[in-house]
Design a protein around this motif. Structure first.
Motif, short mmCIF file in Angstrom:
data_model
loop_
_atom_site.label_atom_id
_atom_site.label_comp_id
_atom_site.label_asym_id
_atom_site.label_seq_id
_atom_site.Cartn_x
_atom_site.Cartn_y
_atom_site.Cartn_z
N GLU A 24 0.80 -1.21 0.00
CA GLU A 24 0.00 0.00 0.00
C GLU A 24 0.85 1.28 0.00
N LEU A 25 2.04 1.22 0.52
CA LEU A 25 2.93 2.38 0.52
C LEU A 25 3.88 2.39 -0.67
N PRO A 32 2.16 3.89 -4.46
CA PRO A 32 2.12 5.35 -4.63
C PRO A 32 3.50 5.99 -4.71
N THR A 58 4.23 12.75 -0.51
CA THR A 58 2.97 12.09 -0.84
C THR A 58 2.64 11.01 0.18
N LEU A 59 3.66 10.30 0.66
CA LEU A 59 3.43 9.25 1.66
C LEU A 59 2.87 9.82 2.96
N MET A 117 -2.79 9.39 -0.63
CA MET A 117 -2.71 7.94 -0.57
C MET A 117 -4.06 7.29 -0.90
N LYS A 118 -5.15 7.88 -0.40
CA LYS A 118 -6.48 7.35 -0.69
C LYS A 118 -6.86 7.55 -2.15
N ASN A 159 -4.08 4.83 -4.22
CA ASN A 159 -4.18 3.39 -3.95
C ASN A 159 -5.28 2.67 -4.73
#
Length: 69
Positions: A14-15, A18, A54-55, A61-62, A65
């Motif tokens: 998930e990280l 992005p 961005t992280l 992130m939403k 992803n």
């Protein structure tokens, strides 16, 4: 039949998705701008900073992803 997408095995990445997306898109855009054409190292560093920022943003992130595989 369960697939890796169904059982959530990609949740680990998930990280990573992005970060890779922003660093590649940012470098592609920045490397075509005049100040960064002479030295692409600065474009890479700036893209990396954008990716790290961005992280830290939950909204970004939403947004990114769901586009990941």
């Amino acid at each position: 039949m369960a697939t890796p997408l169904d059982i959530g095995l990609l949740k680990v990445f998930e990280l990573i998705f992005p970060f890779i997306f922003i660093i590649t898109a940012g470098y592609a855009v920045l490397s075509n701008i005049a100040p960064f054409k002479k030295n692409p190292f600065y474009a890479a560093v700036t893209a990396a900073v954008f990716a790290i920022m961005t992280l830290a943003s939950p909204i970004a992130m939403k947004t990114i992803n769901p586009m990941a595989p």
